[in-house]
Scaffold this motif. Structure first.
Motif, mmCIF file in Angstrom:
data_model
loop_
_atom_site.group_PDB
_atom_site.id
_atom_site.type_symbol
_atom_site.label_atom_id
_atom_site.label_comp_id
_atom_site.label_asym_id
_atom_site.label_seq_id
_atom_site.Cartn_x
_atom_site.Cartn_y
_atom_site.Cartn_z
ATOM 1 N N GLU A 225 0.875 -1.179 0.000
ATOM 2 C CA GLU A 225 0.000 0.000 0.000
ATOM 3 C C GLU A 225 0.910 1.226 0.000
ATOM 4 O O GLU A 225 2.066 1.146 0.419
ATOM 5 N N ALA A 227 0.272 4.001 1.643
ATOM 6 C CA ALA A 227 0.071 4.782 2.870
ATOM 7 C C ALA A 227 1.314 4.881 3.752
ATOM 8 O O ALA A 227 1.592 5.951 4.316
ATOM 9 N N GLN A 274 -2.552 3.004 -6.524
ATOM 10 C CA GLN A 274 -3.490 3.547 -5.543
ATOM 11 C C GLN A 274 -3.408 5.065 -5.526
ATOM 12 O O GLN A 274 -2.345 5.639 -5.800
ATOM 13 N N GLU A 276 -4.055 7.661 -2.662
ATOM 14 C CA GLU A 276 -4.380 7.679 -1.228
ATOM 15 C C GLU A 276 -4.147 9.050 -0.634
ATOM 16 O O GLU A 276 -3.237 9.774 -1.032
ATOM 17 N N GLN A 278 -3.933 10.719 3.329
ATOM 18 C CA GLN A 278 -4.006 10.542 4.785
ATOM 19 C C GLN A 278 -4.217 11.929 5.381
ATOM 20 O O GLN A 278 -3.428 12.840 5.131
ATOM 21 N N GLU A 341 -13.479 2.171 -3.282
ATOM 22 C CA GLU A 341 -12.646 3.048 -2.451
ATOM 23 C C GLU A 341 -12.910 2.729 -0.991
ATOM 24 O O GLU A 341 -14.032 2.408 -0.622
ATOM 25 N N GLU A 379 -8.142 8.092 6.370
ATOM 26 C CA GLU A 379 -7.546 7.728 5.083
ATOM 27 C C GLU A 379 -8.640 7.581 4.023
ATOM 28 O O GLU A 379 -9.679 6.983 4.287
ATOM 29 N N THR A 380 -8.376 8.154 2.842
ATOM 30 C CA THR A 380 -9.233 7.804 1.695
ATOM 31 C C THR A 380 -8.316 7.096 0.704
ATOM 32 O O THR A 380 -7.265 7.608 0.354
ATOM 33 N N SER A 381 -8.709 5.897 0.287
ATOM 34 C CA SER A 381 -7.821 5.089 -0.544
ATOM 35 C C SER A 381 -8.603 4.467 -1.695
ATOM 36 O O SER A 381 -9.525 3.679 -1.488
#
Ligand code: ATP
Length: 522
Positions: A225, A227, A274, A276, A278, A341, A379-381
């Protein structure tokens, strides 16, 4: 006997689904959007290459996301962290110990499944069946889950299974997963049998080595990921960009997962991208921000013109070890409603763990509170490739025209279209190609253009429809006399005569990314 009926239903259902996903796969290949990786060597499983039009569309999706996140929010900044990270990162984040999926094999077909997905799909199917029963009985679908369960056998079964599954998931009790798969008579979609292996855990991270000499090389992982690149850079970014909480860090980049089940085209890949963000907030304010980001992200999706029915929130019953709230935005893909998402309230888990493992403080001094703390994170992922598939599923249409003819049209929002405008001389002579190229050179400043002089004009229009080009400009003999051209609109197929001096302005206004951004942040 009952099982047999269920199996017939299942196989017909899947056939229909695969058929329409298959159409998208073929279209993507034929029209230069997506190719299987290393095709001349018979492909590499669940890895794909984006072709000339695919890469343009993908870049526009990225641009739409990046601009709405970074350009439109003065308190969100960008980052582009490396794919390789110090191996301790993955110990701290929990990925080394627990980033695994429960897998189960069907002994007859040898087909491998994720046990959790089999159970979740069964719950959804039972709920759907239950709702059909309720509709027949004239019972409100808005009634509570308990009321629905009382009135429908299937709904009651779905809730029972959901409770048992959640309990098993919380306890990581994989023996119980298998029992539930057997109890609820889940069969393999290929063999139709219920002859299952035990459930085993499978770590999804790809390992690799850094260093020239094998014995001295450091074991690394390809990031699963993006993030963590943001978390380890939290203080670097906060200090260098002088950010004050609440603030966000956005990143677009590749991630890698050795997925067990990866047979749904670009929905589940082993190498994917991805997007992402944060968002770091004061402890205690995270659930309010979680709500805000849920709404903001749904608006972003709806701004593309999707119907409300094709998008929905899905609340996570089982929360990851780091989260205190989590919901997915699901899209109605040809393979059903699936996660597009994830929006997660990740608490202070990641920063706290990185503090612990690195021995470095990752805290923020809040001048207003005169206090140091580890921020909480929302978080939006979103998967870029899944977003691509969503756009394709939504926009690829087969239309039957009044003449009875069919046309394939990809009615992309113009701002996302790979080619913004095609310039087509009616014939390949009489100075028309030269005039067309003159116009093309002006339009290059509006966006990606396309020039084509071969084939009948109708055939050229159809090719542009299939790759989603919103406008075509046709240059004919009249153009040489009065400086006018025909503007042909993809969606309506309407044609209008306009002056050449107007073309760049008209097309430019329509394909402008700001049209989407205004709707997304309104
Ligand atoms: P899933 O449950 O479908 O495996 P996930 O919950 O593991 O997804 P996250 O870890 O939350 O996914 O990743 C965020 C987003 O990244 C997902 O919503 C999805 O859009 C995308 N994504 C995750 N795994 C893949 C994959 N293997 N291929 C393509 N996109 C993916």
């Amino acid at each position: 006997m009952l099982l047999c009926n269920g199996d017939i239903f299942l196989s017909l259902f899947i056939m229909a689904e695969i058929e329409s996903l298959q159409k998208i796969v073929s279209h993507c290949k034929e029209y230069g959007f997506i190719f299987p990786s290393s095709e001349i060597y018979d492909n590499l499983g669940a890895v794909y290459d984006y072709g000339p039009f695919g890469v343009e569309l993908k870049n526009h999706i990225k641009e739409y996301w990046w601009k709405s996140m970074v350009q439109m929010h003065e308190n969100i900044v960008g980052l582009d962290a490396a794919i390789f990270m110090h191996p301790t990162t993955w110990k701290a984040s929990g990925h080394l110990d627990s980033f695994s999926d429960p897998l189960i094999d069907n002994k007859d077909s040898k087909k491998r499944y994720r046990a959790d997905v089999l159970l979740e799909e069964k719950i959804d199917k039972l709920k759907e069946k239950g709702e059909k029963e309720l509709t027949k009985k004239g019972i409100e679908l808005s009634s509570s889950e308990e009321e629905k369960a009382k009135a429908s056998r299937d709904y009651a079964k779905a809730l029972q299974l959901e409770t048992a599954y959640t309990k098993a998931a919380e306890a990581s009790d994989f023996k119980r997963y298998k029992e539930l798969i057997e109890e609820y008579e889940i069969a393999c979609e290929v063999s139709g049998s219920r002859n299952w292996t035990d459930v085993r855990q499978f770590n999804l991270m790809f390992g690799t080595k850094m260093g020239a000499v094998d014995e001295m090389a450091t074991e690394l992982y390809l990031r699963p990921e993006t993030a963590q690149g943001i978390f380890v850079n939290f203080l670097n970014v906060q200090k260098s960009a002088r950010m004050k909480i609440p603030f966000g860090i956005a990143q677009i980049g590749k991630a890698f997962r050795n997925e067990i089940v990866a047979r749904q085209f670009i929905f589940r890949m082993r190498e994917f991208e991805q997007m992402e963000m944060q968002f770091f907030v004061r402890p205690g304010s995270e659930l309010e921000w979680f709500k805000t980001w849920k709404e903001t992200r749904m608006k972003w999706h709806l701004a593309l013109g999707s119907s409300q029915d094709s998008l929905r929130f899905h609340v996570h019953e089982k929360l990851a070890h780091y989260a205190n709230a989590a919901e997915d935005i699901q899209f109605k893909f040809p393979i059903g409603f699936k996660e597009l998402e994830g929006i997660h309230s990740r608490t202070d888990f990641d920063l706290t763990e990185h503090q612990k493992f690195s021995g470095k403080k990752l805290q923020y001094f809040d001048a207003e509170l005169n206090q140091n703390y580890v921020p909480y994170v929302i978080e939006t992922s979103i998967g870029l490739d899944r977003m691509f598939l969503r756009i394709m599923s939504e926009c690829l249409k087969e239309e039957t025209l009044e003449s009875g003819e069919t046309r394939i049209v990809l009615n992309l929002p113009p701002a996302l279209a790979p080619i913004k405008v095609a310039v087509l001389p009616l014939v390949k002579k009489d100075g028309l190609p030269e005039k067309a190229r003159e116009i093309l050179n002006v339009l290059k400043f509006v966006g990606r253009t396309f020039y084509e002089e071969k084939d009948a004009i109708g055939k050229r229009y159809r090719r542009m429809d299939a790759i989603g080009t919103p406008y075509c400009i046709t240059v004919d003999h009249q153009t040489l006399e009065d400086n006018t051209v025909t503007l042909r609109v993809r969606d309506t197929m309407e044609q209008e005569r306009i002056n050449i001096s107007e073309v760049a302005r008209i097309v430019g206004e329509k394909v402008d990314m700001n049209n989407l951004l205004r709707k997304a942040i309104a």
